[in-house]
Design an enzyme around this catalytic site. Structure first.
Site, PDB file in Angstrom:
ATOM      1  N   THR A  26      54.729  45.217  42.547  1.00  0.00           N
ATOM      2  CA  THR A  26      55.790  44.224  42.363  1.00  0.00           C
ATOM      3  C   THR A  26      57.008  44.884  41.736  1.00  0.00           C
ATOM      4  O   THR A  26      56.894  45.558  40.715  1.00  0.00           O
ATOM      5  CB  THR A  26      55.243  43.067  41.502  1.00  0.00           C
ATOM      6  OG1 THR A  26      54.319  42.325  42.305  1.00  0.00           O
ATOM      7  CG2 THR A  26      56.351  42.134  41.036  1.00  0.00           C
ATOM      8  N   HIS A 176      45.802  38.871  49.072  1.00  0.00           N
ATOM      9  CA  HIS A 176      45.720  39.170  47.632  1.00  0.00           C
ATOM     10  C   HIS A 176      44.755  38.171  46.992  1.00  0.00           C
ATOM     11  O   HIS A 176      45.122  37.029  46.725  1.00  0.00           O
ATOM     12  CB  HIS A 176      47.113  39.063  47.021  1.00  0.00           C
ATOM     13  CG  HIS A 176      47.236  39.607  45.626  1.00  0.00           C
ATOM     14  ND1 HIS A 176      46.143  39.973  44.858  1.00  0.00           N
ATOM     15  CD2 HIS A 176      48.326  39.877  44.858  1.00  0.00           C
ATOM     16  CE1 HIS A 176      46.567  40.427  43.685  1.00  0.00           C
ATOM     17  NE2 HIS A 176      47.891  40.385  43.656  1.00  0.00           N
ATOM     18  N   ASN A 179      43.518  39.908  40.639  1.00  0.00           N
ATOM     19  CA  ASN A 179      44.468  39.866  39.512  1.00  0.00           C
ATOM     20  C   ASN A 179      44.808  38.481  38.974  1.00  0.00           C
ATOM     21  O   ASN A 179      45.900  38.257  38.453  1.00  0.00           O
ATOM     22  CB  ASN A 179      45.749  40.629  39.896  1.00  0.00           C
ATOM     23  CG  ASN A 179      45.460  42.098  40.135  1.00  0.00           C
ATOM     24  OD1 ASN A 179      44.362  42.565  39.835  1.00  0.00           O
ATOM     25  ND2 ASN A 179      46.404  42.821  40.676  1.00  0.00           N
ATOM     26  N   TYR A 181      45.320  35.552  40.427  1.00  0.00           N
ATOM     27  CA  TYR A 181      46.161  34.626  41.189  1.00  0.00           C
ATOM     28  C   TYR A 181      45.271  33.586  41.893  1.00  0.00           C
ATOM     29  O   TYR A 181      44.079  33.514  41.640  1.00  0.00           O
ATOM     30  CB  TYR A 181      47.083  35.406  42.127  1.00  0.00           C
ATOM     31  CG  TYR A 181      48.024  36.298  41.335  1.00  0.00           C
ATOM     32  CD1 TYR A 181      48.997  35.730  40.508  1.00  0.00           C
ATOM     33  CD2 TYR A 181      47.897  37.680  41.346  1.00  0.00           C
ATOM     34  CE1 TYR A 181      49.835  36.527  39.727  1.00  0.00           C
ATOM     35  CE2 TYR A 181      48.727  38.488  40.572  1.00  0.00           C
ATOM     36  CZ  TYR A 181      49.699  37.904  39.762  1.00  0.00           C
ATOM     37  OH  TYR A 181      50.514  38.693  38.990  1.00  0.00           O
ATOM     38  N   ASN A 236      45.864  38.485  33.947  1.00  0.00           N
ATOM     39  CA  ASN A 236      46.402  37.122  33.998  1.00  0.00           C
ATOM     40  C   ASN A 236      45.433  36.067  33.467  1.00  0.00           C
ATOM     41  O   ASN A 236      45.325  34.960  34.019  1.00  0.00           O
ATOM     42  CB  ASN A 236      46.866  36.780  35.423  1.00  0.00           C
ATOM     43  CG  ASN A 236      48.173  37.478  35.763  1.00  0.00           C
ATOM     44  OD1 ASN A 236      49.121  37.430  34.982  1.00  0.00           O
ATOM     45  ND2 ASN A 236      48.221  38.143  36.899  1.00  0.00           N
TER      46      ASN A 236
HETATM   47  C1  8OZ Z   1      52.997  43.039  37.997  1.00  0.00           C
HETATM   48  C2  8OZ Z   1      53.980  42.083  37.763  1.00  0.00           C
HETATM   49  C3  8OZ Z   1      54.002  40.938  38.517  1.00  0.00           C
HETATM   50  C4  8OZ Z   1      53.052  40.743  39.496  1.00  0.00           C
HETATM   51  C5  8OZ Z   1      49.612  41.820  40.563  1.00  0.00           C
HETATM   52  C6  8OZ Z   1      51.378  40.961  41.962  1.00  0.00           C
HETATM   53  O1  8OZ Z   1      49.223  42.126  39.429  1.00  0.00           O
HETATM   54  C7  8OZ Z   1      51.036  41.472  40.787  1.00  0.00           C
HETATM   55  C8  8OZ Z   1      52.057  41.693  39.726  1.00  0.00           C
HETATM   56  C9  8OZ Z   1      52.048  42.842  38.963  1.00  0.00           C
HETATM   57  O2  8OZ Z   1      48.840  41.778  41.510  1.00  0.00           O
END
Ligand code: 8OZ
Length: 361
Positions: A26, A176, A179, A181, A236
């Site tokens: 990103t 994806h 992480n 999401y 996250n």
């Molecule tokens: C860093 C900052 C924002 C998003 C991920 C898409 O960790 C990201 C991401 C990484 O998969």
């Protein structure tokens, strides 16, 4: 002797010239209003076409899927036209490129979403982390739980984005599912307390993932579809009561889609490779029938070793690709690497994006 790392490999519809992938990174430099990439992205990715495969920075599949300032999308005609310049440039330079399909779920902020709406999630539980908005780093907004009858629309958004990706000239897509999401939020018990068909048992928590993979592979083919997982990463604010069991189920279930590859973050995203007791990457890797792409903290020696030993067919390298456009050539020559400038990782312009020197200058 030629080291395996520098030899070609075919997976699904893609043949990569070597075993090094540029991991998704990103960079927050798309137009914030349109989600379109620009000429600087064309140059950035073209410069890195020596990678066997480029996996783009994560791209939101819909307006609702966005969670950070200035991330690109892959759901409008304008975004497709902008990405087409990137894919043409990479292909002209002899590279291969797939786009990472992203729905952030609860990792978002009302200021980034249409009409200031709340982020969506499996359950109305705030991740308690920060995201990057027009005001800098801000706490994620309280999410609302998706109704089960909205999920076919979410699945359809993945399909639409995958079709737009093919239209934009990508060699394929990477879903994806890592992480912390949306898909990972459904998979893991800390973020999914649903009592319907999408929560509770491992089968139920994996249902959205399987529906997405079924629909995306039906639309564009398993041979053009990869997936990224991070079974043991706390990224996250995510957690699972039994990740080994969850991901054994997930990976066994993925085999039926004949995917191009499985890309795994082997540890804490962007951090430690240490695992807790009872957690085993090798145990999970062994369950996958196809091409395995390993990621997280690999350097040249580790990449050489992992492709020689058969642990992985591909190695995805992240941050070193930011500062070293010719990373594959540098690894071949065992040359020194440029240091990345962290202050330009996220946001800004060409500085720290397209101005890192190659060995040739
Ligand atoms: C860093 C900052 C924002 C998003 C991920 C898409 O960790 C990201 C991401 C990484 O998969």
């Amino acid at each position: 002797m030629t080291e395996t790392l520098f030899t070609p490999v075919s997976f699904g519809a893609i043949t990569a010239a070597n075993r090094l992938a540029m991991a998704p990174l990103t960079r927050n430099r798309a137009d914030n209003d349109t989600g379109e990439v620009s000429e600087m992205h064309v140059d950035y990715y073209r410069q890195r076409a020596g990678a066997g495969l480029i996996i783009t920075e994560a791209a939101q599949i819909s307006a609702e899927a966005k969670g950070y300032l200035q991330t690109p999308g892959i759901h409008t005609e304008g975004q497709v036209a902008a990405w087409r310049k990137v894919t043409d440039a990479v292909h002209d330079a002899g590279g291969k490129i797939v786009i990472q399909l992203w729905h952030v779920g609860r990792i978002s902020h009302t200021s980034l979403l249409p009409d200031g709406q709340a982020p969506v999630a499996p359950s109305a539980i705030n991740a308690g982390v920060k995201t990057f908005t027009a005001n800098g780093f801000e706490e994620t907004s309280d999410p609302r739980a998706l109704d089960a009858d909205e999920l076919p629309r979410v699945v359809q958004d993945y399909v639409h984005a995958a079709e737009m990706a093919i239209k934009a000239g990508f060699d394929g897509v990477e879903v994806h599912a890592a992480n912390g999401y949306l898909i990972d939020q459904f998979l893991k018990t800390g973020s999914n307390t649903r009592t319907d068909a999408y929560g509770g048992s491992v089968e139920n928590r994996a249902r959205l993932l399987m529906e997405v993979m079924e629909a995306v592979t039906a639309a564009i083919g398993g041979a053009r579809t990869g997936i990224r997982l991070s079974p043991f990463s706390p990224a996250n604010g995510i957690s699972d009561a039994n990740p080994q069991e969850t991901f054994e189920h997930v990976i066994k279930g993925l085999n039926k889609f004949d995917l191009a590859y499985l890309h795994m973050v082997e540890g804490s995203t962007g951090g430690s490779r240490d695992l807790a007791e009872g957690e085993s990457i090798d145990g999970l890797r062994a369950l996958f029938d196809g091409i395995y792409m390993a990621n997280n903290g690999y350097d040249r020696d580790m990449a050489l070793q992992a492709t020689e030993s058969g642990h992985a067919e591909m190695i995805a390298i992240g941050r070193p690709f930011i500062a070293n456009p010719d990373l594959v050539e540098r690894y071949k020559q065992n040359a020194e690497l440029n240091e990345g400038d962290k202050s330009t990782y996220y946001g800004g312009g060409r500085k720290g994006l397209t101005d890192y020197p190659t060995l040739k200058g």
